[in-house]
Write an enzyme that holds these catalytic residues in place. Structure first.
Site, PDB file in Angstrom:
ATOM      1  NE  ARG A 523      -1.982  -0.757   3.683  1.00 40.65           N
ATOM      2  CZ  ARG A 523      -2.404  -0.137   4.776  1.00 40.65           C
ATOM      3  NH1 ARG A 523      -3.630   0.380   4.824  1.00 40.65           N
ATOM      4  NH2 ARG A 523      -1.611  -0.004   5.814  1.00 40.65           N
ATOM      5  CB  SER A 584       6.722  -6.425   7.608  1.00 49.05           C
ATOM      6  OG  SER A 584       5.977  -5.276   7.878  1.00 49.05           O
ATOM      7  CG  ASP A 638       5.161  -5.559  11.417  1.00 47.25           C
ATOM      8  OD1 ASP A 638       6.229  -5.742  12.032  1.00 47.25           O
ATOM      9  OD2 ASP A 638       4.434  -6.496  11.029  1.00 47.25           O
TER      10      ASP A 638
END
Ligand code: ADP
Ligand code: MG
Length: 898
Positions: A523, A584, A638
């Site tokens: 994203r 991540s 994250d």
């Protein structure tokens, strides 16, 4: 006058509906801890948690205390589905006066009968050395607190032996048996006759979950969801409840349907005002109701005019058999005449017809009222099992059922009218309650043996408080080793510095870009941090597999194309925005904006990236694309993103936790303790990478056989050992391994093989959430899941599966808590506080969606770290918002330094 009398016996359908509602209300009252003392329908727990499943095996004795007799049975079960149990029985008449004598004499007599029976019964099947379990049918109202413990509440049916009320009748029987030197006989279960009937009907492969006894008295029992039976401590599965519905109406709620004849019967009974329902439906009272109706009608000169009716004054002159004989003579008025004459009346032909009508009305009402009670039970079961329709077998027995031909028809048709959602099938009980009592004893032994085996399988998964303290201490040790420069290379918890030195303080402002790579989606986001709060817009982009596994350049070029596309769409091309990059994958971070990729995971394998600085790779791509609209300021794990996102709402948030596909945590550590980074001032967020805790063998003592099998089948055996006990990727697999062992040990699905269960990942972790939903309602969903796995599971199978899931998810939550306890305790120590108040920002679907994980986690943490006051805050979109906030905080810190 005759019509009026007949009408008084017929209760309109609407009134029956209301009665059904009252019955359900009273049932609920009886089950509820606070109200059951006042409930008329007592709803006594029986501690019978299971109906037979056909695997029961062995020799069982039954003692049945009947009206004037004691019946002793020997039942031999072969584990063949109970198709043809072998039975031997003998009936002993009770001496005159025993029912009103001393309690001790009664129990001694029973034990003597037993002794005689055993002496006479061929001993070939019964070996003196093995214990003989005994089921005791004791048809009186008892307060039962265990399957083999029942205190007599009150005598009925003409019994009034002294010294028994308030005593445990199992103990009384057992000590009488001891006096007879029958040491091998052990009373394992005591039950009401209604329950025995249900269990008898449950044989031969048809599960029976309701029983109605329509006899001298009337009663009903059924399998209720255990959690609803608040008066018993059992909460999982089902338990048979003895309704004792004969007392329904003792609070006056049936007064309007009572006829004057019923009132007379009640007045003349030994217990006026009690058992109001039973007195309208029990065969003990049928003859008397008819007699009182005849007395009244005679007085009104509607019957027997001009004849001598003195005989009608005699209590008990009309027996149930008379009433049955009268109504069962369809067209034989002469027969009716004979019967009435035998009693001492001189009826005319018209009298005979009228008496027959009265008898029919009384019997019809008894059947109708039974149907109303049954409808209440069925609707209640249907509701509490969250079913749209209930299909159920109902065991029936008693004089009213066997003697009154229309009983079955009325019971079915009226209960269908009152509970159209339920489809009962009646099963006649051919053998009363005796065989069922043997089944209760047999089932009890089967369950006890199963319980031992289940506990044995699950024992290694159950952690003691000491185990958890040990995990906490080990985690603490590994944290210290990870922080220390010398020991860091061999520590299983890597304690990676993140170069994030501040959590948000709410003064951050500005527009930021964020990237989120490494979760389920890639994203790009824009995050606007203003005085009013944070707003975000985002776009999901696809990364084709060819790019994931192509060259690093192509991958980062693609990422840049997405960023540019996003900035165009959002009208952000004219600005240079700071960018935070949630990445991540495991990285060795050497600065806030400098992080070397250690290895790709999750399907990524772009060439030329491992060992490189990921931020630089992104900057290089921007250069190639001549894109000047962004400035990469931070790379963020994250966990850190989660902590930062929550930190914006709660300044006390200094810990980040992820419990999703994997598990990890980060927290604010004192710089002076971080041996791997220069400088002693202030704090730095440490990405623990705690999923690898135990990879050096320090947790080996906790791993069960199941954990080892799961580990061996992963792509990284021996790695991420802590994570493999806790996170979503593995819990379902652990459960699957346990289920397979339980099938093998014949504890599940009656040992039927289940080929689908052999398939890896067929049991995802989200099943645990569905299965563990706390109350009984979810059991239907368990069935749905099991059907998906092509498993035909019994109710008990689903209860056992839930127990397995609970054991696995509880352990996961406890271990996670032990890890957190080490973290919060270290922070408290670092700061020299007696009491630490801290917030943990959490993300991850397992934490968020599992029904008990978070509660268990909090409870255990509270227990392990009592001096830390910990709040949990759910993160919303931590990886987007968090990355922007890292960028913002860095921005703020940089500005402050200027
Ligand atoms: P990630 O950790 O990859 O960022 P999530 O936090 O969404 O993603 O976690 C996904 C994991 O959550 C899945 O691997 C699955 O095991 C688990 N999961 C999904 N649904 C549920 C659920 N209803 N209950 C418990 N765990 C779930
Ligand atoms: Mg995630």
């Amino acid at each position: 006058q005759i019509q009026r009398a007949l009408r008084s016996f017929s209760i309109p359908l609407e009134r029956l509906h209301i009665m059904k509602g009252h019955m359900i209300e009273d049932m609920c009252k009886g089950l509820c801890r606070q109200t059951h003392a006042q409930a008329k329908v007592r709803m006594l727990p029986t501690y019978i948690a299971s109906i037979p499943n056909g695997t029961e095996k062995g020799n069982f004795l039954v003692v049945e205390l009947c009206q004037n007799q004691v019946r002793i049975l020997l039942v031999i079960l072969y584990g063949d589905g109970n198709m043809s149990p072998h039975m031997v029985y003998k009936i002993f008449d009770m001496p005159e006066g025993m029912r009103q004598g001393e309690g001790e004499a009664l129990f001694d007599f029973i034990a003597q009968c037993l002794s005689k029976f055993l002496a006479e019964t061929t001993t070939s099947e019964i070996k003196e050395t093995t214990t003989l379990p005994l089921g005791f049918v004791f048809p009186f109202s008892c307060l039962q607190t265990r399957l083999d413990k029942a205190e007599l509440l009150s005598w009925s049916k003409g019994f009034s032996c002294s010294g028994v009320i308030g005593k445990d009748v199992v103990q009384l029987l057992q000590s009488a048996i001891s006096k007879q030197e029958l040491r091998h006989v052990e009373v394992v279960a005591v039950m009401n006759d209604t329950v025995g009937t249900m269990m008898t009907c449950s044989m031969e492969g048809r599960p029976c979950e309701v029983a109605v006894v329509a006899d001298k008295g009337s009663n009903c029992c059924f399998m209720a969801e255990s959690y609803l039976v608040e008066t018993a401590d059992e909460t999982s599965g089902r338990m048979c409840v003895n309704t004792e519905w004969g007392c329904f109406g003792d609070d006056g709620i049936l007064n309007d349907v009572f006829t004057p004849y019923d009132e007379r019967v009640d007045e003349e009974s030994s217990n006026p005002g009690e058992k109001r329902f039973e007195k309208m439906v029990g065969t003990l009272y049928m003859g008397e109701i008819v007699r009182h109706a005849l007395v009244a009608l005679t007085a009104e000169k509607a019957l027997f005019t001009g004849t001598d009716v003195a005989v009608l004054k005699q209590k008990g002159v009309f027996k149930m058999q008379h009433v049955l004989d009268i109504i069962n003579n369809e067209d034989g008025i002469t027969e009716v005449k004979k019967i009435l004459e035998s009693v001492g009346l001189q009826p005319s032909e018209r009298d005979c017809g009228r008496v027959q009508q009265i008898c029919r009305a009384v019997m019809g009402r008894a059947a109708t009222l039974h149907a109303t009670g049954l409808a209440a039970i069925l609707s209640y079961m249907c509701q509490t099992r969250d079913l749209e329709t209930l299909t159920v077998n109902v065991g029936v027995e008693g004089e009213l059922y066997t003697g009154y031909p229309r009983f079955e028809e009325i019971l079915l048709s009226v209960s269908r009218l009152l509970a159209p959602e339920c489809m009962p099938t009646l099963l006649p009980s051919r053998d009363g309650s005796g065989r069922g009592a043997a089944m209760v004893a047999a089932v009890a032994l089967r369950l006890a043996a199963q319980r031992r085996d289940v506990d044995e399988v699950l024992a290694p998964l159950r952690l003691s408080r000491a185990d958890l303290e040990n995990v906490q201490a080990l985690m603490r040790q590994e944290m210290d080793r990870g922080l220390c420069k010398e020991t860091n290379p061999t520590a299983s918890v890597r304690m990676l510095p993140t170069y994030v030195t501040h959590t948000p303080d709410g003064t951050e402002r500005g527009d930021f870009l964020a990237l989120d790579l490494g979760g389920t989606n890639f994203r790009v986001l824009v995050v606007r941090v203003t005085e009013e709060g944070i707003t975000m817009a985002s776009e999901i982009y696809i990364i084709p597999a060819t790019i994931m596994q192509g060259t690093g350049e192509a991958l980062f070029d693609h990422i840049l194309d997405c960023i540019i596309d996003f900035q165009m769409k959002q009208n952000l091309v004219t600005q240079i925005l700071p960018l935070g990059f949630t990445f991540s994958f495991p990285c060795q971070q050497v600065g806030l904006d400098k992080a070397l990729l250690l290895t790709w995971t999750k399907g990524f394998n772009a060439s030329g990236c491992v060992g490189k600085d990921v931020v630089q790779l992104l900057r290089d791509a921007a250069k190639r694309k001549q894109h000047l609209g962004m400035q990469v300021v931070a790379l963020v794990n994250d966990t850190v993103g989660t902590m930062m996102a929550c930190g914006y709402d709660d300044p006390k948030c200094e810990i980040g936790l992820i419990v999703g596909t994997g598990t990890n945590a980060c927290y604010m550590e004192e710089m002076r303790n971080v041996g791997t980074v220069d400088g002693d001032q202030g704090r730095m967020c440490i990405n623990m990478e705690w999923g690898a805790f135990g990879d050096n063998g320090c947790l080996d003592h906790l791993f069960t056989h199941f954990d080892r099998v799961v580990d061996e089948t992963t792509i990284n055996p021996g790695k991420q050992r802590f994570e493999k006990l806790i996170s979503g990727m593995y819990l379902g697999e652990i459960v699957r391994q346990i289920l397979m062992v339980m099938v093998e040990k014949q504890l599940l699905f009656k040992g039927r093989p289940c080929p689908k269960l052999q398939t890896r990942n067929i049991f995802p972790t989200k099943f645990l959430s569905t299965i563990e939903l706390s109350n009984g309602l979810a059991l239907r969903q368990i069935r749905a899941i099991l059907n998906e796995l092509e498993l035909d599971a019994s109710f008990e199978d689903s209860v056992l599966m839930r127990e397995v899931c609970q054991a696995v998810s509880l352990r996961a939550a406890q271990l996670c808590a032990a890890g957190l306890a080490a973290v919060v305790e270290k922070m408290r120590e670092n700061r020299g506080l007696d009491q630490l108040s801290v917030t943990i920002g959490v993300d991850g679907t397992l934490y968020k969606l599992h029904p008990c994980f978070s509660d268990n986690l909090k409870k255990t943490l509270k227990d392990l770290a009592p001096n830390c006051n910990v709040t949990f805050l759910l993160s919303e979109d931590g990886s987007g918002k968090g990355a922007a906030l890292v960028a913002a905080v860095a921005d703020r810190a940089a500005n402050a330094a200027k």
